[in-house]
Motif scaffolding. Structure first.
Motif, PDB file in Angstrom:
ATOM      1  N   VAL A  39      46.398  51.407   6.255  1.00 46.88           N
ATOM      2  CA  VAL A  39      46.706  51.753   7.639  1.00 46.88           C
ATOM      3  C   VAL A  39      46.022  53.091   7.912  1.00 46.88           C
ATOM      4  O   VAL A  39      46.114  54.019   7.109  1.00 46.88           O
ATOM      5  N   PRO A  60      49.262  48.314  10.266  1.00 52.08           N
ATOM      6  CA  PRO A  60      48.356  48.042   9.141  1.00 52.08           C
ATOM      7  C   PRO A  60      47.180  47.154   9.552  1.00 52.08           C
ATOM      8  O   PRO A  60      47.282  46.330  10.462  1.00 52.08           O
ATOM      9  N   SER A  63      47.219  43.116  10.482  1.00 49.28           N
ATOM     10  CA  SER A  63      48.618  42.768  10.756  1.00 49.28           C
ATOM     11  C   SER A  63      48.736  41.445  11.497  1.00 49.28           C
ATOM     12  O   SER A  63      49.596  40.616  11.178  1.00 49.28           O
TER      13      SER A  63
END
Length: 294
Positions: A39, A60, A63
């Motif tokens: 991230v 992140p 995702s």
């Protein structure tokens, strides 16, 4: 908990996390499979309002593509790694708040790690993340993805306990692994293997593998900004005959990959290598191991 594993972050860990522009996470998808993913953000995107909370002001990588479970109550592992100084700190915990622009983690375990096997790099965050990243799902680890894996000197592995409970020991973990380019080997089109060297003796990753086996791998290419993401099941080969092909290795870990993604332009480029971890030149590669068997 032992003195090594705390349920709060010391002030130096809190300041360390807040200074980072990237964290590496261990996450679950909706099927309970494990993934490792970074991230990113500008320094300050991570905040620690108190010793039991880490707030991450970003989502992140991948995702959406991988449907990560970062809803409240979800387990997560966190690794902060400062490449140029080889400093790293970790925590494992539970998501307590989530929103469109990030999430908060309640600390379950907080602990530091030694600098072993970290390749020192200058991480040029100013280059930013490329505007147009590409990601594709692969049926096997071949071609461009295999070449990326086989030249890597660093990767990240996430693992999980069989049952996720309120006990902080029964959660997710994410860890760093480093070695010579070539220390990651590919067998066939779906098995990835690596030697496991003497480390901190916490056995977070190995303990989870022995108990459950589900793991996620993130293998970055710091030069091109590409990466391989994979999830699968790992087993540990404890036989000295096999681990003996790598100087200093204690065992070999084999991962049968179940899903593989190849990403381009997803990791900021410009990770200039400053220094490899001392002593790596004698540890061997899979090519050298195969020649010994001939």
């Amino acid at each position: 908990m032992s003195r090594v594993f705390r349920d709060t972050m010391p002030d130096q860990h809190r300041a360390f996390f807040e200074s980072q522009s990237v964290l590496f996470l261990g996450l679950l998808d909706k099927k309970g499979r494990v993934w490792a993913s970074p991230v990113f953000g500008e320094p300050g995107f991570v905040q620690s309002p108190d010793a039991r909370t880490l707030s991450i002001g970003a989502v992140p990588v991948l995702s959406d593509e991988l449907a990560f479970d970062i809803a409240a109550g979800g387990k997560v592992g966190v690794l902060g790694l400062e490449l140029h100084s080889r400093r790293r700190n970790r925590l494992n915990g539970e998501v307590v708040r989530t929103g469109a622009n990030g999430f908060d983690i309640a600390v379950g375990q907080s602990f530091g790690n030694c600098p072993q096997y970290i390749q020192a790099r200058v991480f040029d965050r100013r280059s930013g993340i490329a505007d147009a990243f590409e990601v594709g799902r692969l049926s096997s680890l071949t071609g461009e993805a295999q070449a990326l894996v086989e030249r890597a000197d660093t990767f990240f592995i996430a693992s999980r306990a069989p049952e996720l409970t309120e006990d902080p020991r029964n959660g997710l973990d994410v860890s760093h692994r480093g070695g010579r380019p070539g220390f990651l080997g590919v067998t066939g089109d779906s098995i990835l293997s690596f030697p496991d060297f003497k480390g901190n003796r916490f056995f977070n990753t190995l303990g989870n593998i022995e108990a459950d086996g589900r793991v996620g791998l993130f293998v970055p290419d710091f030069e091109t900004g590409g990466a391989v993401f994979a999830t699968g099941r790992a087993i540990i080969d404890w036989s000295p005959e096999r681990s003996g092909t790598f100087a200093g290795a204690r065992r070999i870990v084999d991962v049968t990959l179940e899903e593989i993604l190849l990403a381009r332009n997803i990791f900021p480029a410009g990770g200039r290598l400053l220094e490899t971890w001392p002593g790596l030149e004698i540890t061997g590669t899979w090519d050298e191991a195969l020649r010994k068997e001939e």
